[in-house]
Structures are given as structure tokens and as C-alpha cells.
Design an enzyme around this catalytic site. Structure first.
Site, PDB file in Angstrom:
ATOM      1  N   GLN A  78       0.825  -1.197   0.000  1.00 13.89           N
ATOM      2  CA  GLN A  78       0.000   0.000   0.000  1.00 13.89           C
ATOM      3  C   GLN A  78       0.862   1.252   0.000  1.00 13.89           C
ATOM      4  O   GLN A  78       1.241   1.776   1.048  1.00 13.89           O
ATOM      5  CB  GLN A  78      -0.952   0.005   1.204  1.00 13.89           C
ATOM      6  CG  GLN A  78      -1.929   1.141   1.113  1.00 13.89           C
ATOM      7  CD  GLN A  78      -3.167   0.914   1.920  1.00 13.89           C
ATOM      8  OE1 GLN A  78      -3.352  -0.104   2.561  1.00 13.89           O
ATOM      9  NE2 GLN A  78      -4.057   1.890   1.875  1.00 13.89           N
ATOM     10  N   PHE A  79       1.149   1.741  -1.204  1.00 12.11           N
ATOM     11  CA  PHE A  79       2.004   2.920  -1.338  1.00 12.11           C
ATOM     12  C   PHE A  79       1.378   4.161  -0.727  1.00 12.11           C
ATOM     13  O   PHE A  79       2.078   5.099  -0.337  1.00 12.11           O
ATOM     14  CB  PHE A  79       2.368   3.161  -2.810  1.00 12.11           C
ATOM     15  CG  PHE A  79       1.262   3.754  -3.637  1.00 12.11           C
ATOM     16  CD1 PHE A  79       1.180   5.130  -3.811  1.00 12.11           C
ATOM     17  CD2 PHE A  79       0.302   2.951  -4.236  1.00 12.11           C
ATOM     18  CE1 PHE A  79       0.165   5.683  -4.574  1.00 12.11           C
ATOM     19  CE2 PHE A  79      -0.707   3.493  -4.999  1.00 12.11           C
ATOM     20  CZ  PHE A  79      -0.781   4.866  -5.175  1.00 12.11           C
ATOM     21  N   THR A  80       0.063   4.190  -0.579  1.00 19.70           N
ATOM     22  CA  THR A  80      -0.598   5.387  -0.045  1.00 19.70           C
ATOM     23  C   THR A  80      -0.270   5.646   1.422  1.00 19.70           C
ATOM     24  O   THR A  80      -0.562   6.729   1.927  1.00 19.70           O
ATOM     25  CB  THR A  80      -2.128   5.306  -0.230  1.00 19.70           C
ATOM     26  OG1 THR A  80      -2.623   4.162   0.462  1.00 19.70           O
ATOM     27  CG2 THR A  80      -2.500   5.233  -1.703  1.00 19.70           C
TER      28      THR A  80
END
Length: 150
Positions: A78-80
Site C-alpha cells: 500500500q504505497f498510499t
């Protein structure tokens, strides 16, 4: 490297309408990798995840780790998690690692966690549009950042 760890009764990830991974009791781990992360961050964080004592013992105290409860892990990239919201209302993801850094570390984390736990790790698919479902137990949610270990 940031991990959001949720103690779950069950969790699953669906990709293109099909369940890609699912677990019963264990941890749903959302993993964010930044361009500054390396193998040392991954190993430190992996050991913390597996050793985290947040499952109830016979007295109802959070004292047991994943191995003690025969728990599983569902790992989702999850890059966010590395979103910056300092300016305006549109998040910037400049701190998130590019694919050439993030994919090897994500794949190494899957292998590392599997070796530490002694069983296969369920996971999502890096970069895919995923639908994650979970039943958070407690609720218990812990955030660990490998850069805050010192």
C-alpha cells in the site's frame, strides 16, 4: 517502511472479482515502502510483526504472538501509506518507492515472514486494484515505522 497491522478474526483480498488471498485469525498487514527503505528495514519490521504480542492469553491479557495462536498473515502492498498531505488536499506520493525498489522488498517480505512464521503468507498483488475485507478483532490496530526504531 511502514506497516499498519490489524489483528483480525478473518481477512481477504479480492482482485478482479476473485479471492486472491484469505486468512482466519491473524494479521492483516498493510505495507508501505519508501525509496529510503532497504533489506535491514524489511528484516527488522518483519521480526516485529511476527513477534508482536497482541493476542489474548488465558487471562484475557494481550500477551501472545502469531505463532502462539497459530495465526496467519495477509500482506498487502500500500504505497498510499507514504502520502504527504502537507500542501493542499491532493496527497503527494513522492516518498513512496518506485517499482524497482518496492517490488523486491515486498517480495522479500513475503518470503521473510513465511520463514519466520513457518508457513505460507497470503498476499495481494503488487500494483493491482484490490478489494480488502476484514473483521478487525478488538479492534487492535498497530502502526510500526522502521525509521522510528532508534
Amino acid at each position: 517502511m511502514i506497516a499498519v497491522i490489524q489483528r483480525v478474526s478473518n481477512a481477504s483480498v479480492t482482485i478482479e472479482g476473485k479471492i486472491h488471498g484469505e486468512i482466519g485469525t491473524g494479521f492483516l498487514v498493510l505495507l508501505g515502502i519508501t525509496h529510503l527503505d532497504n533489506q535491514e528495514d524489511m528484516e527488522w519490521l518483519g521480526k516485529k510483526i511476527v513477534g508482536l504480542r497482541v493476542f489474548s492469553d488465558e487471562e484475557g491479557k494481550m500477551n501472545l504472538d502469531l505463532k502462539s495462536v497459530d495465526g496467519d498473515i495477509l500482506l498487502i502492498s500500500q504505497f498510499t501509506l507514504h502520502a504527504s498531505t502537507k500542501k493542499g488536499n491532493r496527497p503527494s506520493f513522492i516518498e513512496a518507492a518506485r517499482h524497482d525498489v518496492a517490488i523486491p522488498l515486498y517480495e522479500n517480505m513475503i518470503t521473510f515472514l513465511g520463514n519466520e512464521l513457518g508457513k505460507p503468507i497470503q498476499c495481494g498483488k503488487f500494483g493491482a486494484d484490490m478489494k480488502v475485507a476484514l473483521l478487525n478483532d478488538g479492534p487492535v490496530t498497530i502502526v510500526i515505522d522502521s525509521k522510528n526504531r532508534i
